[in-house]
Motif scaffolding. Structure first.
Motif, PDB file in Angstrom:
ATOM      1  N   THR A 193       1.123 -48.834  31.060  1.00 16.98           N
ATOM      2  CA  THR A 193       0.178 -49.932  31.235  1.00 16.98           C
ATOM      3  C   THR A 193       0.933 -51.119  31.813  1.00 16.98           C
ATOM      4  O   THR A 193       2.156 -51.220  31.637  1.00 16.98           O
ATOM      5  CB  THR A 193      -0.480 -50.322  29.906  1.00 16.98           C
ATOM      6  N   PRO A 194       0.230 -52.030  32.487  1.00 14.14           N
ATOM      7  CA  PRO A 194       0.904 -53.181  33.095  1.00 14.14           C
ATOM      8  C   PRO A 194       1.716 -53.978  32.077  1.00 14.14           C
ATOM      9  O   PRO A 194       1.239 -54.271  30.980  1.00 14.14           O
ATOM     10  CB  PRO A 194      -0.251 -54.003  33.655  1.00 14.14           C
ATOM     11  N   GLY A 195       2.947 -54.280  32.444  1.00 11.97           N
ATOM     12  CA  GLY A 195       3.798 -55.067  31.568  1.00 11.97           C
ATOM     13  C   GLY A 195       4.518 -54.281  30.504  1.00 11.97           C
ATOM     14  O   GLY A 195       5.291 -54.862  29.723  1.00 11.97           O
ATOM     15  N   LYS A 196       4.274 -52.986  30.458  1.00 15.07           N
ATOM     16  CA  LYS A 196       4.940 -52.159  29.449  1.00 15.07           C
ATOM     17  C   LYS A 196       5.742 -51.056  30.124  1.00 15.07           C
ATOM     18  O   LYS A 196       5.465 -50.666  31.258  1.00 15.07           O
ATOM     19  CB  LYS A 196       3.913 -51.545  28.497  1.00 15.07           C
ATOM     20  N   GLU A 197       6.704 -50.539  29.403  1.00 13.59           N
ATOM     21  CA  GLU A 197       7.475 -49.427  29.929  1.00 13.59           C
ATOM     22  C   GLU A 197       6.661 -48.143  29.844  1.00 13.59           C
ATOM     23  O   GLU A 197       5.789 -47.996  28.985  1.00 13.59           O
ATOM     24  CB  GLU A 197       8.778 -49.281  29.138  1.00 13.59           C
ATOM     25  N   ARG A 198       7.002 -47.241  30.734  1.00  7.93           N
ATOM     26  CA  ARG A 198       6.357 -45.936  30.694  1.00  7.93           C
ATOM     27  C   ARG A 198       6.758 -45.212  29.414  1.00  7.93           C
ATOM     28  O   ARG A 198       7.926 -45.255  29.012  1.00  7.93           O
ATOM     29  CB  ARG A 198       6.763 -45.133  31.929  1.00  7.93           C
ATOM     30  N   GLU A 199       5.780 -44.554  28.789  1.00  8.17           N
ATOM     31  CA  GLU A 199       6.063 -43.897  27.510  1.00  8.17           C
ATOM     32  C   GLU A 199       5.678 -42.424  27.563  1.00  8.17           C
ATOM     33  O   GLU A 199       4.767 -42.016  28.280  1.00  8.17           O
ATOM     34  CB  GLU A 199       5.301 -44.572  26.362  1.00  8.17           C
ATOM     35  N   PHE A 200       6.370 -41.671  26.762  1.00 10.65           N
ATOM     36  CA  PHE A 200       6.111 -40.244  26.635  1.00 10.65           C
ATOM     37  C   PHE A 200       4.783 -40.013  25.935  1.00 10.65           C
ATOM     38  O   PHE A 200       4.442 -40.704  24.975  1.00 10.65           O
ATOM     39  CB  PHE A 200       7.244 -39.604  25.830  1.00 10.65           C
ATOM     40  N   VAL A 201       4.023 -39.017  26.418  1.00  8.77           N
ATOM     41  CA  VAL A 201       2.767 -38.643  25.785  1.00  8.77           C
ATOM     42  C   VAL A 201       2.853 -37.235  25.212  1.00  8.77           C
ATOM     43  O   VAL A 201       2.616 -37.020  24.019  1.00  8.77           O
ATOM     44  CB  VAL A 201       1.591 -38.729  26.775  1.00  8.77           C
ATOM     45  N   ALA A 202       3.180 -36.268  26.051  1.00 13.62           N
ATOM     46  CA  ALA A 202       3.219 -34.873  25.607  1.00 13.62           C
ATOM     47  C   ALA A 202       4.020 -34.065  26.607  1.00 13.62           C
ATOM     48  O   ALA A 202       4.138 -34.438  27.774  1.00 13.62           O
ATOM     49  CB  ALA A 202       1.808 -34.304  25.479  1.00 13.62           C
ATOM     50  N   ALA A 203       4.543 -32.934  26.145  1.00 17.67           N
ATOM     51  CA  ALA A 203       5.280 -32.031  27.022  1.00 17.67           C
ATOM     52  C   ALA A 203       5.125 -30.605  26.534  1.00 17.67           C
ATOM     53  O   ALA A 203       4.814 -30.364  25.352  1.00 17.67           O
ATOM     54  CB  ALA A 203       6.766 -32.406  27.070  1.00 17.67           C
ATOM     55  N   ILE A 204       5.333 -29.661  27.465  1.00 18.53           N
ATOM     56  CA  ILE A 204       5.235 -28.251  27.150  1.00 18.53           C
ATOM     57  C   ILE A 204       6.312 -27.511  27.923  1.00 18.53           C
ATOM     58  O   ILE A 204       6.559 -27.819  29.101  1.00 18.53           O
ATOM     59  CB  ILE A 204       3.822 -27.705  27.481  1.00 18.53           C
ATOM     60  N   THR A 205       6.974 -26.565  27.286  1.00 15.19           N
ATOM     61  CA  THR A 205       7.982 -25.788  27.985  1.00 15.19           C
ATOM     62  C   THR A 205       7.316 -24.826  28.957  1.00 15.19           C
ATOM     63  O   THR A 205       6.212 -24.325  28.713  1.00 15.19           O
ATOM     64  CB  THR A 205       8.859 -25.012  26.997  1.00 15.19           C
ATOM     65  N   TRP A 206       7.993 -24.588  30.082  1.00 14.69           N
ATOM     66  CA  TRP A 206       7.408 -23.740  31.118  1.00 14.69           C
ATOM     67  C   TRP A 206       7.435 -22.275  30.700  1.00 14.69           C
ATOM     68  O   TRP A 206       6.505 -21.524  30.977  1.00 14.69           O
ATOM     69  CB  TRP A 206       8.139 -23.953  32.435  1.00 14.69           C
ATOM     70  N   SER A 207       8.508 -21.868  30.055  1.00 15.72           N
ATOM     71  CA  SER A 207       8.585 -20.542  29.446  1.00 15.72           C
ATOM     72  C   SER A 207       8.389 -20.724  27.954  1.00 15.72           C
ATOM     73  O   SER A 207       9.004 -21.585  27.348  1.00 15.72           O
ATOM     74  CB  SER A 207       9.933 -19.899  29.729  1.00 15.72           C
ATOM     75  N   GLY A 208       7.526 -19.919  27.370  1.00 18.08           N
ATOM     76  CA  GLY A 208       7.234 -20.134  25.962  1.00 18.08           C
ATOM     77  C   GLY A 208       6.156 -21.184  25.791  1.00 18.08           C
ATOM     78  O   GLY A 208       5.536 -21.638  26.756  1.00 18.08           O
ATOM     79  N   TYR A 209       5.935 -21.586  24.553  1.00 23.08           N
ATOM     80  CA  TYR A 209       4.821 -22.489  24.261  1.00 23.08           C
ATOM     81  C   TYR A 209       5.224 -23.630  23.341  1.00 23.08           C
ATOM     82  O   TYR A 209       4.400 -24.125  22.573  1.00 23.08           O
ATOM     83  CB  TYR A 209       3.667 -21.689  23.659  1.00 23.08           C
ATOM     84  N   THR A 210       6.450 -24.066  23.454  1.00 25.16           N
ATOM     85  CA  THR A 210       6.867 -25.218  22.668  1.00 25.16           C
ATOM     86  C   THR A 210       6.217 -26.474  23.229  1.00 25.16           C
ATOM     87  O   THR A 210       6.231 -26.697  24.443  1.00 25.16           O
ATOM     88  CB  THR A 210       8.389 -25.369  22.698  1.00 25.16           C
ATOM     89  N   THR A 211       5.632 -27.264  22.339  1.00 22.38           N
ATOM     90  CA  THR A 211       4.999 -28.512  22.748  1.00 22.38           C
ATOM     91  C   THR A 211       5.544 -29.662  21.909  1.00 22.38           C
ATOM     92  O   THR A 211       6.087 -29.462  20.826  1.00 22.38           O
ATOM     93  CB  THR A 211       3.475 -28.458  22.591  1.00 22.38           C
ATOM     94  N   ASP A 212       5.372 -30.853  22.426  1.00 21.59           N
ATOM     95  CA  ASP A 212       5.749 -32.050  21.698  1.00 21.59           C
ATOM     96  C   ASP A 212       4.761 -33.149  22.068  1.00 21.59           C
ATOM     97  O   ASP A 212       4.258 -33.181  23.195  1.00 21.59           O
ATOM     98  CB  ASP A 212       7.182 -32.471  22.050  1.00 21.59           C
ATOM     99  N   TYR A 213       4.477 -34.025  21.124  1.00 28.82           N
ATOM    100  CA  TYR A 213       3.524 -35.113  21.333  1.00 28.82           C
ATOM    101  C   TYR A 213       4.082 -36.399  20.729  1.00 28.82           C
ATOM    102  O   TYR A 213       4.787 -36.372  19.714  1.00 28.82           O
ATOM    103  CB  TYR A 213       2.192 -34.817  20.641  1.00 28.82           C
TER     104      TYR A 213
END
Length: 123
Positions: free
Chosen positions: A40-60
């Motif tokens: 958002t304007p004035g703020k640093e970019r932040e992590f939302v979610a990720a998923i591994t390309w092989s396998g199904y590990t996710t993080d939020y």
């Protein structure tokens, strides 16, 4: 280097849902994971979610856990972010990115980025 294109953003009301798509121009090469970030304007970019390309590990990140779901379609070279129960503080530009590194919540690990898609949640 894969080109990443996000789509699916828009203007919605609080409590609504949106589904973002990120499509890579070619099959990601030696990619460990793909993720979504937001800014958002004035703020640093932040992590939302990720998923591994092989396998199904996710993080939020904690603020979206239980409301957002990240998924992938390797045949389509795409990842998705299903966003439910949207809140005004979810308003941001959402970016997808890919990384060869294993620290999937760290944006410094990501090498390739899309141009972003705007999500606006009104109260």
């Amino acid at each position: 280097q894969a080109q990443l294109v996000e789509s699916g953003g828009g203007v919605v009301q609080a409590g609504d849902s949106l589904r973002l798509t990120c499509k890579a121009s070619r099959r990601p090469y030696r990619t460990y994971a793909m993720g979504w970030f937001r800014q958002t304007p004035g703020k640093e970019r932040e992590f939302v979610a990720a998923i591994t390309w092989s396998g199904y590990t996710t993080d939020y990140t904690d603020s979206v856990r239980g409301r957002f779901v990240i998924s992938k379609d390797v045949m389509a070279n795409s990842i998705y972010l299903q966003m439910n129960s949207l809140r005004p503080d979810d308003t941001a530009i959402y970016y997808c990115a890919l990384t060869k590194g294993e620290r999937i919540a760290e944006q410094e690990e990501y090498q390739d980025w899309g141009q972003g898609t705007q999500v606006t949640v009104t109260s």
